[in-house]
Motif scaffolding. Structure first.
Motif, PDB file in Angstrom:
ATOM      1  N   GLY A   9      -3.556  18.577  66.935  1.00 43.21           N
ATOM      2  CA  GLY A   9      -4.122  18.114  65.613  1.00 43.21           C
ATOM      3  C   GLY A   9      -4.924  17.434  65.008  1.00 43.21           C
ATOM      4  O   GLY A   9      -4.855  16.247  66.142  1.00 43.21           O
ATOM      5  N   GLY A  10      -5.419  17.561  63.843  1.00 38.74           N
ATOM      6  CA  GLY A  10      -6.146  15.923  63.504  1.00 38.74           C
ATOM      7  C   GLY A  10      -7.037  16.192  62.727  1.00 38.74           C
ATOM      8  O   GLY A  10      -6.316  17.460  61.645  1.00 38.74           O
ATOM      9  N   SER A  11      -7.822  15.718  61.886  1.00 34.39           N
ATOM     10  CA  SER A  11      -8.484  15.860  60.284  1.00 34.39           C
ATOM     11  C   SER A  11      -9.853  16.699  60.615  1.00 34.39           C
ATOM     12  O   SER A  11     -10.593  16.109  61.411  1.00 34.39           O
ATOM     13  N   VAL A  12     -10.181  17.997  60.525  1.00 38.11           N
ATOM     14  CA  VAL A  12     -11.967  18.390  60.452  1.00 38.11           C
ATOM     15  C   VAL A  12     -12.581  18.850  59.507  1.00 38.11           C
ATOM     16  O   VAL A  12     -11.045  18.523  58.284  1.00 38.11           O
ATOM     17  N   GLN A  13     -13.311  18.900  59.491  1.00 40.01           N
ATOM     18  CA  GLN A  13     -13.821  20.130  57.738  1.00 40.01           C
ATOM     19  C   GLN A  13     -14.039  21.067  57.680  1.00 40.01           C
ATOM     20  O   GLN A  13     -13.501  21.243  59.036  1.00 40.01           O
ATOM     21  N   THR A  14     -14.051  21.220  56.958  1.00 35.32           N
ATOM     22  CA  THR A  14     -14.304  23.646  56.597  1.00 35.32           C
ATOM     23  C   THR A  14     -14.698  24.014  57.499  1.00 35.32           C
ATOM     24  O   THR A  14     -16.322  23.442  57.594  1.00 35.32           O
ATOM     25  N   GLY A  15     -14.969  24.964  58.305  1.00 35.94           N
ATOM     26  CA  GLY A  15     -14.707  25.770  59.323  1.00 35.94           C
ATOM     27  C   GLY A  15     -14.634  25.522  60.324  1.00 35.94           C
ATOM     28  O   GLY A  15     -15.262  26.119  61.418  1.00 35.94           O
ATOM     29  N   GLY A  16     -14.154  24.193  60.916  1.00 38.32           N
ATOM     30  CA  GLY A  16     -13.995  23.484  61.722  1.00 38.32           C
ATOM     31  C   GLY A  16     -12.528  24.476  62.869  1.00 38.32           C
ATOM     32  O   GLY A  16     -12.294  25.172  62.191  1.00 38.32           O
ATOM     33  N   SER A  17     -12.235  23.962  63.836  1.00 36.09           N
ATOM     34  CA  SER A  17     -11.515  23.439  64.854  1.00 36.09           C
ATOM     35  C   SER A  17     -10.776  23.438  65.780  1.00 36.09           C
ATOM     36  O   SER A  17     -10.670  22.100  65.604  1.00 36.09           O
ATOM     37  N   LEU A  18      -9.236  23.693  65.474  1.00 31.95           N
ATOM     38  CA  LEU A  18      -8.551  22.725  66.313  1.00 31.95           C
ATOM     39  C   LEU A  18      -7.643  23.588  66.634  1.00 31.95           C
ATOM     40  O   LEU A  18      -7.295  24.755  67.627  1.00 31.95           O
ATOM     41  N   ARG A  19      -7.150  23.178  68.281  1.00 31.42           N
ATOM     42  CA  ARG A  19      -6.121  23.828  69.347  1.00 31.42           C
ATOM     43  C   ARG A  19      -5.206  23.213  69.318  1.00 31.42           C
ATOM     44  O   ARG A  19      -4.885  22.348  70.252  1.00 31.42           O
ATOM     45  N   LEU A  20      -4.275  23.807  68.955  1.00 28.91           N
ATOM     46  CA  LEU A  20      -2.593  23.629  69.205  1.00 28.91           C
ATOM     47  C   LEU A  20      -1.879  23.417  69.744  1.00 28.91           C
ATOM     48  O   LEU A  20      -2.009  24.554  70.732  1.00 28.91           O
ATOM     49  N   SER A  21      -1.287  22.636  70.716  1.00 32.19           N
ATOM     50  CA  SER A  21      -0.391  23.311  71.794  1.00 32.19           C
ATOM     51  C   SER A  21       1.150  22.487  71.034  1.00 32.19           C
ATOM     52  O   SER A  21       1.609  21.706  70.980  1.00 32.19           O
ATOM     53  N   CYS A  22       2.263  23.263  72.311  1.00 27.98           N
ATOM     54  CA  CYS A  22       3.621  23.211  72.527  1.00 27.98           C
ATOM     55  C   CYS A  22       4.364  23.393  73.813  1.00 27.98           C
ATOM     56  O   CYS A  22       4.503  24.633  74.143  1.00 27.98           O
ATOM     57  N   ALA A  23       4.666  22.291  73.770  1.00 27.69           N
ATOM     58  CA  ALA A  23       4.900  21.986  75.822  1.00 27.69           C
ATOM     59  C   ALA A  23       6.287  22.217  75.142  1.00 27.69           C
ATOM     60  O   ALA A  23       7.390  21.455  73.971  1.00 27.69           O
ATOM     61  N   ALA A  24       6.637  22.990  76.070  1.00 26.93           N
ATOM     62  CA  ALA A  24       8.313  23.732  75.861  1.00 26.93           C
ATOM     63  C   ALA A  24       9.286  22.731  77.125  1.00 26.93           C
ATOM     64  O   ALA A  24       8.874  23.350  78.270  1.00 26.93           O
ATOM     65  N   SER A  25      10.265  22.685  76.805  1.00 31.32           N
ATOM     66  CA  SER A  25      11.351  22.464  78.665  1.00 31.32           C
ATOM     67  C   SER A  25      12.559  22.342  78.293  1.00 31.32           C
ATOM     68  O   SER A  25      12.953  22.530  77.118  1.00 31.32           O
ATOM     69  N   GLY A  26      13.385  23.020  79.580  1.00 33.14           N
ATOM     70  CA  GLY A  26      15.195  23.112  78.873  1.00 33.14           C
ATOM     71  C   GLY A  26      15.331  24.535  78.480  1.00 33.14           C
ATOM     72  O   GLY A  26      16.682  24.636  78.526  1.00 33.14           O
ATOM     73  N   TYR A  27      14.649  25.753  78.508  1.00 32.89           N
ATOM     74  CA  TYR A  27      15.267  26.701  78.702  1.00 32.89           C
ATOM     75  C   TYR A  27      13.915  27.765  78.755  1.00 32.89           C
ATOM     76  O   TYR A  27      13.508  27.940  79.640  1.00 32.89           O
ATOM     77  N   ARG A  28      15.066  28.707  79.278  1.00 37.94           N
ATOM     78  CA  ARG A  28      14.063  30.636  80.244  1.00 37.94           C
ATOM     79  C   ARG A  28      12.968  30.357  78.506  1.00 37.94           C
ATOM     80  O   ARG A  28      12.799  31.342  78.211  1.00 37.94           O
ATOM     81  N   PHE A  29      11.689  30.574  79.323  1.00 39.86           N
ATOM     82  CA  PHE A  29      10.823  30.053  78.050  1.00 39.86           C
ATOM     83  C   PHE A  29       9.991  31.506  77.884  1.00 39.86           C
ATOM     84  O   PHE A  29      10.355  31.923  76.787  1.00 39.86           O
ATOM     85  N   SER A  30      10.344  32.042  79.118  1.00 41.26           N
ATOM     86  CA  SER A  30       9.277  33.495  79.177  1.00 41.26           C
ATOM     87  C   SER A  30       9.625  34.693  78.481  1.00 41.26           C
ATOM     88  O   SER A  30       9.952  35.307  78.039  1.00 41.26           O
TER      89      SER A  30
END
Length: 128
Positions: A9-30
């Motif tokens: 996450g973060g701060s961007v101006q209109t028209g900008g881009s961001l890529r969020l990630s979510c790392a999972a652990s402790g279970y069968r993610f797939s």
């Protein structure tokens, strides 16, 4: 113990881009549907996008279709949200959700309560 850790996450101006990630652990993610939800101040939590265990199909909220892309890397136990052409109305806390308790279908995008496990959230702020 199932854990989800969001980042990107973060701060961007209109028209900008961001890529969020979510790392999972402790279970069968797939083997489970996962998704991204968001909550702006004073508003209810809403679905952004959900993705099936294998990576396809996906469902998106109408407000983000064509701009956001949800994906997953099951080998890395990681969920992603690529956000392009960001708008001020996209400003919110974004949450990763896992351990869906119902079968696959578009309704899971509308029901945060269907997911058992949530990350702590990552803030996205878009300025005009």
């Amino acid at each position: 113990q199932v854990q989800l850790l969001e980042s990107g996450g973060g701060s961007v101006q209109t028209g900008g881009s961001l890529r969020l990630s979510c790392a999972a652990s402790g279970y069968r993610f797939s083997g489970n549907s996962v998704g991204w939800f968001r909550q702006a101040p004073g508003k209810e939590r809403e679905g952004v996008g959900v993705i099936y265990g294998s990576g396809s199909p996906t469902y998106y909220a109408d407000s983000v279709k064509g701009r956001f892309t949800i994906s997953r890397d099951n080998a890395k136990n990681t969920l992603y949200l690529q956000m392009n052409d960001l708008k001020p109305e996209d400003t919110a806390m974004y949450y990763c959700a896992a351990e869906c308790t119902v079968g696959w279908g578009s309704s899971i995008l509308l029901r945060p309560s269907y997911f058992k496990t949530w990350g702590q959230g990552t803030q996205v702020t878009v300025s005009s």
